[in-house]
Scaffold this active site. Structure first.
Site, PDB file in Angstrom:
ATOM      1  CD  GLU A 432     -31.743  -1.287  68.406  1.00 47.83           C
ATOM      2  OE1 GLU A 432     -32.798  -1.237  67.769  1.00 47.83           O
ATOM      3  OE2 GLU A 432     -30.889  -2.180  68.236  1.00 47.83           O
ATOM      4  N   GLY A 433     -32.400   3.681  66.550  1.00 49.85           N
ATOM      5  CA  GLY A 433     -32.953   5.014  66.332  1.00 49.85           C
ATOM      6  C   GLY A 433     -32.051   6.032  66.987  1.00 49.85           C
TER       7      GLY A 433
END
Length: 581
Positions: A432-433
Site C-alpha cells: 500500500e505504498g
C-alpha cells in the site's frame, strides 16, 4: 500460541481518542454499551475461529492448481461465518446494507481480526477499501448491483495496480482498456502482487483495476479506473459467464502464506468504467487511503499478537537468576526482558491510538456540524494517515522482532510460532505504498503544500496536553519530555517548509518517525491523564507506560532533528564514494 483479543485496551483507547464525543454528536443511536457488545462479540469470533487457523494457514498456505486458487484450509468456512455474523458491513452505509457504525469501531474489530489471523484479514480488508471507492465514485449500476454484495461480503474486492515493469511508478503501467462498442470496455494486461485476487471463499471477486485507454495521454493523467468481476454481473444482479481474466500463479512469500498473492492476466476481460476517464488515480486513492489506514491497524495487530506470545513465554521460561523476585524465577524477572515487554506494550498502545484517531477524524470529516469543522477534520485525517500507516507498521516489525528476541533461540525456530509473526509483519511496511513513499507523501503533500499549517495546529494541541501533564505530579516528567518533543517537531516543520525539494525528500523518513514518536507520546499522555487518580492497577499502569515511552522514545527527538537537517548534502555529494566496493 493462544491469543486473547485486547477488548479492554481497545475500549479504553476509543474513549481517549474522542469516540464517545463522536457518538454524541453524530451517532445518537450508538452508546458505550453497544460499542462494548460489538467488541466482545468480535473478540469471541477472532479468538475462537480465526486464531486457531493462523498457524495452519502459515504451514499449508493457499494453493494454486489447474489455473485456480484455493484458500488455506479452513479459511473459506471461516470467511462464510465472518460474513454471516455481519462483520463485513460494520461502517458501510445502511443504504447499501451496511450497519452504519463508526469507522473507529470497524478498525477496532479489524485489529482483532488481523491479530488473530493477518492472512485471513487481508481479504475483507481490501473489500472494505473497494466499498469506499465504489460508494464515492461508482456508477448507479455499480452501486445497485455490486456495492450491496461487497457490503454483505458475499463478494470480495481486490485492488489491482502493480505491473511487472512498474511498481510504485504507476505512470509506467501499460494495461489497456478498449471500448467494446456497447458502452463497456475490454481490459487487457497483467497485474502482479494482487492480494486475494483469486480464491474459492466467495461467489464472485470484484477487481478494481487501473489502466489506460487507447487515446489517453502519457503519465498519470492517462490512467482510468475500471471494475471487472470474475463472473459477469447481469442487469438483474445474477451471475453470468466467467470473465476473461485468470490467475497465472501465486507468489511464494516470506510470510502471510494463507493469503494468496496472485499474478493476474486480463485478456479482453469485460469491464466497466468507474468514475471519470483520466481520473483513475484520484479515484483509486480512495481505495488506497482506506487500505493504508487498515494496514496501519495490521501493524498494531501483529505487534499485539507477537507481544502476547512473548509475554506468555517470558512468564513460563526459567533461565538464569532474575533480578526481580516477583517472577517466580522466570525470565520475566530480568530487567531487560521486562523493559522490552513494557516498551513494546507502550508502542502498541501509541500506534493503536493514532490509528483510531484517524478513524474518528474520518467520521468527523463527514458528520461534523459545520463546513469548517469538517474541513479541519479532513485535513488532520489526511495528515495522520501516512503516519498511521508507516509508523504503526514499523512498530509492528519492531515489536515482532522484540518478541523473537524475548524467546531467544526458541524464537528463531518455527515450532514456537514467534518467527511467523515476524515474517508476517515484514510485508506491512512495504505494501500500500512503501513507508518511504508514505514519508514523501507526508512531507510533500501534507506538510509543505500548505506551509505546515495543519501540522502546526496539531502541535499546538499536543503542547496543551503537555501543559496539563505538567500539572499532574506523577506525570510531570511525561509532560516535560512531550513539550520538548513537540518543540523539536515544530522546529523541524519550519526547517522542512523552508528547505529545497531534494533536502526535504532526504529528510522525509526521519521526519515521519519524529512526527510518529511525538504523536505516540501525545496518545499515551492522554491515556495517562484519563487514568490518573484511579486505584485500579490496570489504569495506574497507563502512567507507567507513558513515563517509559517518554524516557525511551521522546528523548530521541533532538537526534532525529539532526538527522532531518543534515542528511541531504552527503546523499547528494558523497554517495558514490561511500557506496563503492
Amino acid at each position: 500460541m493462544t491469543f486473547r483479543a485486547p477488548v479492554r485496551d481497545l475500549a479504553f483507547a476509543l474513549k481517549t481518542v474522542g469516540h464517545p464525543q463522536l457518538l454524541e454528536r453524530a451517532f445518537p443511536d450508538l452508546d458505550d454499551d453497544t460499542v462494548q457488545a460489538v467488541l466482545e462479540a468480535a473478540a469471541a469470533f477472532a479468538d475462537g475461529e480465526l486464531a486457531p487457523l493462523n498457524r495452519q494457514g502459515d504451514q499449508q498456505g493457499a494453493r494454486y492448481e489447474n489455473g485456480k486458487v484455493s484458500a488455506a484450509p479452513g479459511f473459506a468456512d471461516a470467511y462464510k461465518h465472518f460474513v454471516e455474523q455481519g462483520w463485513n458491513s460494520l461502517s458501510a452505509d445502511p443504504a447499501y446494507g451496511g450497519q452504519g457504525l463508526t469507522k473507529a469501531m470497524e478498525l477496532s474489530v479489524f485489529e482483532m481480526v488481523h491479530a488473530a489471523n493477518m492472512a485471513f484479514g487481508l481479504c475483507p480488508m481490501l473489500t472494505q477499501a473497494a466499498i469506499e471507492a465504489l460508494a464515492q465514485h461508482g456508477t448507479e449500476r455499480q452501486k445497485r448491483l455490486v456495492l450491496p454484495k461487497l457490503v454483505s461480503g458475499e463478494w470480495t474486492g481486490a485492488m489491482c495496480l502493480t505491473e511487472p515493469h512498474a511498481g510504485t511508478d504507476l505512470a509506467a503501467l501499460t494495461s489497456i482498456a478498449r471500448p467494446d462498442g456497447e458502452g463497456g470496455w475490454l481490459l487487457t494486461g497483467q497485474k502482479i502482487f494482487i492480494t486475494w485476487g483469486d480464491h474459492d471463499a466467495a461467489d464472485n471477486i470484484c477487481h478494481l483495476v487501473i489502466a489506460r485507454t487507447p487515446d489517453a495521454p502519457p503519465g498519470v493523467k492517462g490512467i482510468s479506473l475500471f471494475l471487472t468481476t470474475k463472473f459477469q454481473v447481469k442487469d438483474d444482479g445474477s451471475l453470468g459467464a466467467r470473465n476473461d481474466f485468470r490467475p497465472v500463479s501465486i507468489e511464494h512469500k516470506l510470510g502471510i502464506h494463507g493469503s494468496p498473492t496472485c499474478i493476474m492476466a486480463y485478456e479482453d476481460a469485460q469491464a466497466e468504467l468507474v468514475g471519470e476517464l483520466g481520473q483513475g488515480l484520484a479515484h483509486m486513492f480512495v481505495m488506497m487511503n482506506a487500505a493504508r489506514l487498515q494496514v496501519g491497524v495490521q501493524g498494531v495487530a501483529i505487534a499485539e499478537r507477537a507481544f502476547q506470545q512473548a509475554l506468555t513465554f517470558s512468564q513460563d521460561r526459567k533461565q538464569g537468576r532474575p533480578a526481580f523476585d516477583d517472577a517466580q524465577g522466570m525470565i520475566y524477572g530480568h530487567p531487560d526482558v521486562r523493559r522490552t515487554l513494557m516498551l513494546s506494550k507502550a508502542k502498541i498502545e501509541a500506534a493503536r491510538g493514532i490509528c483510531l484517531t484517524v478513524g474518528v477524524l474520518s467520521d468527523l470529516a463527514e458528520h461534523a456540524g459545520s463546513n469548517a469543522e469538517r474541513a479541519a477534520a479532513r485535513a488532520r485525517q489526511e495528515l495522520l494517515t501516512p503516519i498511521a500507516k508507516a509508523w504503526s507498521t514499523d512498530i509492528g516489525v519492531e515489536v515482532a522482532s522484540a518478541g523473537v528476541q524475548v524467546h531467544g533461540g526458541m524464537g528463531f525456530i518455527e515450532e514456537t510460532g514467534a518467527a511467523q509473526h515476524y515474517r508476517d509483519a515484514r510485508i506491512a511496511p512495504i505494501y500500500e505504498g512503501t513507508n518511504g513513499i508514505q514519508a514523501m507523501d507526508l512531507v510533500g503533500r501534507k506538510v509543505r503544500l500548505n506551509g505546515g499549517e495543519t501540522l502546526r495546529a496539531l502541535c499546538a494541541e499536543i503542547a496543551l496536553t503537555a501543559e496539563t501533564l505538567n500539572q499532574t505530579a506523577e506525570l510531570d516528567g511525561v509532560g516535560r519530555r512531550l513539550a520538548a518533543g513537540v518543540a523539536v517537531l515544530e522546529r523541524a516543520t519550519d526547517w522542512l517548509v523552508a528547505a529545497d525539494n531534494i533536502s526535504a525528500l532526504a529528510a522525509a523518513t526521519p521526519f515521519l518517525k519524529l512526527a510518529g514518536d511525538v504523536c505516540g507520546g501525545w496518545i499515551l499522555g492522554r491515556q495517562a491523564l484519563a487514568a490518573a487518580g484511579s486505584d485500579d492497577p490496570w489504569l495506574q499502569s497507563k502512567g507507567a507506560l507513558a513515563r517509559l515511552y517518554a524516557s525511551q522514545v521522546l528523548t530521541g527527538a533532538p537526534g532525529l532533528a539532526d538527522a532531518i537537517a543534515e542528511s541531504g548534502p552527503d546523499l547528494a555529494e558523497t554517495h558514490a564514494a561511500a557506496l563503492a566496493g
